[in-house]
Design a protein around this motif. Structure first.
Motif: not given
Length: 180
Positions: A146-165
């Motif tokens: 469940i948590l992983g699925t939500w992270l997949v849905l939030a991929w655009k902002v889930a890594g904002w405080y991380g290297l994805d930014r």
């Protein structure tokens, strides 16, 4: 040929905030770190276990698959098609799957903790969760899925405080230039 009108349905405020607003990145940071730690901890133990990646690599997977096959005969916890897949594909390649699972868990964990390709890391984590669930193993897999699925849905902002930014804009994310 007549033109058809395109109707855009506006995003509701909750999903707009959770999946498109960088302010929700703080929430996703906590989810990412928790999930990443679980995956990293699980994979790290496997990497240093000789039944996973050492001299006896494949031993742990073989035992796991045999347990799932026994469940498929005794109960309906493992469906027939998945039992066939385990028996005909995973079991003969247990050593390969042993390395894939242990190293995959470490990579998923690191990706989530550092916020690097968060959506992809979460996708592969949920893929492993589903594989474990199909094999009849509950444990924490439903929660992690469940948590992983939500992270997949939030991929655009889930890594904002991380290297994805910084990494995602360089890779050419679909949203183009970030708006302020």
């Amino acid at each position: 040929m007549e033109k058809k009108e395109v109707i855009y349905v506006p995003e509701n405020p909750v999903s707009q905030f959770l999946f498109n607003d960088t302010r929700s990145g703080v929430f996703w940071l906590f989810v990412r770190i928790y999930l990443g730690w679980v995956w990293l901890n699980s994979g790290w133990g496997k990497v240093w276990n000789e039944n996973w990646t050492g001299e006896n690599a494949g031993g742990a997977i073989t035992g796991f698959v045999q347990g799932a096959l026994a469940k498929s005969m005794e109960t309906a916890d493992v469906t027939g098609w998945y039992a066939s897949f385990l028996e005909s594909f995973v079991l003969p390649n247990a050593k390969l799957f042993s390395y894939m699972v242990s190293i995959g868990e470490v990579l998923v964990g690191l990706g989530l903790i550092f916020g690097l390709l968060t959506g992809i890391a979460a996708f592969f984590g949920t893929f492993m969760n589903v594989s474990f669930l199909f094999a009849g193993t509950l444990s924490t897999n439903p929660l992690l899925f469940i948590l992983g699925t939500w992270l997949v849905l939030a991929w655009k902002v889930a890594g904002w405080y991380g290297l994805d930014r910084w990494i995602l804009p360089r890779l050419g994310t679909p949203w183009g230039k970030l708006s302020k």
